[in-house]
Design an enzyme around this catalytic site. Structure first.
Site, PDB file in Angstrom:
ATOM      1  N   PHE A   1       1.440   4.991   0.822  1.00 50.35           N
ATOM      2  CA  PHE A   1       0.963   6.057   1.696  1.00 50.35           C
ATOM      3  C   PHE A   1       1.627   7.373   1.302  1.00 50.35           C
ATOM      4  O   PHE A   1       2.809   7.403   0.944  1.00 50.35           O
ATOM      5  CB  PHE A   1       1.289   5.746   3.158  1.00 50.35           C
TER       6      PHE A   1
ATOM      7  N   THR B   1       0.858  -1.183   0.000  1.00 49.27           N
ATOM      8  CA  THR B   1       0.000   0.000   0.000  1.00 49.27           C
ATOM      9  C   THR B   1       0.895   1.233   0.000  1.00 49.27           C
ATOM     10  O   THR B   1       1.846   1.314   0.778  1.00 49.27           O
ATOM     11  CB  THR B   1      -0.929   0.035   1.225  1.00 49.27           C
TER      12      THR B   1
END
Length: 385
Positions: free
Chosen positions: A287, A285
């Site tokens: 960020f 992921t």
């Protein structure tokens, strides 16, 4: 049509034609410079839409039925390059390029080690893990929603916000793009965090006991294969993976479990019934760290921009051709609907080029003048965990 020439002879013909075409292209651009000077003296705009339409119709007719469409594409690109060149002559350094260089000059050389940072969720959330990778000693304040994180930065409660923007398997968190634009914030740093989802439950629980699983929607999507193996278990969406783990711990019920991080198992006293249940092993992921004020730190080699093109055939193609022409790699293209305009879209781009490269400023200047709307959302370094 029969052809008796060898491939070497055909290529020689193409090389000869290309030599002539390049010579004529350079001559055309030199004449365009003269046109720009005339427009400057007489206060005329660079864009003459009527003449452009006439020329495109003319070249398509000249090229004939077989090649008319190709000729329109070729000349559309040449017109775009000519307009960009003329704009550069007329205006010099663009307003945006000047803003970027001034931002670099006023930004400190080192990214802050300590800062007050806003995150969505609670202790143990992946956003917290990413924040601790970005900052040595972050002072984290947790908020209920992504919008609340933006509001906290807007009001000055926190200097930065850390939010997920995309996952390697589940795709983009589109809400974040909309919030960045509405708040006119900037991305100042990025971190790719390896995500590892685990099935967590109270100690003494067996997987056969589980009737309900809670987690964030993206985590559920990323564990679809594992959940398919347990069709009788009900799956429930909640705000955050860490929220799910805490809820399981607080309920005291052995029939519920959460898909969450290993950190949450230790943090909330849960048992890891099934480790690493995500479908893909390379599950990351991304960020981003957002700021109300623009900041560009040394080493910035990725830039995010938003562009709105005209709603005409080939407009996006024309925009993309500028990246290709300057040898700039495009690592992301995301479309989002434009509010109050039916079936019209804005486009988000991540471009992979150093902030110190001259071609960065060239393409930024060109796109700023080409697009109906163009927003610079930040240049930053991205780290991989």
């Amino acid at each position: 049509m029969e052809n008796n020439l060898s491939i070497e002879e055909l290529r020689k013909q193409i090389d000869d034609i290309d030599t002539q075409m390049v010579k004529l292209f350079c001559e055309r651009m030199q004449v365009a410079a003269g046109v720009a000077e005339y427009k400057r003296q007489h206060g005329l705009p660079v864009l003459d839409s009527n003449r452009e339409r006439q020329l495109l119709a003319k070249v398509a007719d000249m090229a004939g039925e077989d090649f008319g469409g190709y000729a329109k594409v070729l000349y559309s690109n040449m017109f775009a390059l000519s307009k960009s060149y003329q704009q550069g002559i007329l205006s010099g350094e663009s307003r945006l390029c000047k803003f970027i260089t001034e931002t670099m000059e006023k930004t400190p050389r080192l990214f802050p080690e300590v800062a007050r940072v806003a995150c969505q969720g609670i202790e143990g959330a992946y956003s917290q893990i990413a924040t601790q990778k970005l900052f040595d000693l972050p002072q984290i304040t947790y908020y209920r929603s992504f919008a609340d994180v933006f509001d906290a930065v807007e009001k000055g409660e926190c200097r930065y916000g850390v939010l997920p923007i995309e996952n390697s398997t589940a795709g983009s968190v589109t809400k974040i793009f909309d919030l960045i634009l509405s708040h006119r914030f900037y991305i100042v740093k990025s971190y790719r965090l390896k995500v590892d989802h685990n099935l967590l439950a109270l100690p003494g629980t067996n997987i056969e006991d589980i009737t309900d699983i809670y987690s964030h929607e993206q985590a559920i999507n990323q564990c679809a294969g594992f959940l398919k193996q347990h069709p009788d278990i009900k799956v429930h969406v909640c705000a955050n993976t860490a929220v799910a783990a805490k809820m399981v711990a607080d309920t005291g019920r052995k029939e519920v479990a959460a898909l969450s991080s290993r950190d949450c198992a230790q943090l909330y006293g849960l048992k890891n019934l099934a480790p690493s249940v995500q479908d893909m092993g390379n599950n990351y992921t991304r960020f981003i760290c957002i700021s109300k004020e623009p900041e560009i730190y040394p080493g910035a080699d990725k830039t995010t921009i938003m562009a709105v093109t005209s709603n005409t055939p080939g407009a996006l193609y024309s925009l993309l051709s500028h990246f290709f022409a300057h040898g700039i790699n495009l690592t992301k293209l995301e479309s989002r609907p434009i509010p109050d305009r039916d079936f019209e879209f804005m486009f988000y781009f991540d471009i992979d080029v150093s902030i110190y490269s001259p071609k960065f400023y060239t393409v930024i200047s060109e796109l700023e003048k080409l697009c109906e709307d163009f927003r610079y959302l930040g240049s930053y370094a991205e780290h991989l965990g």
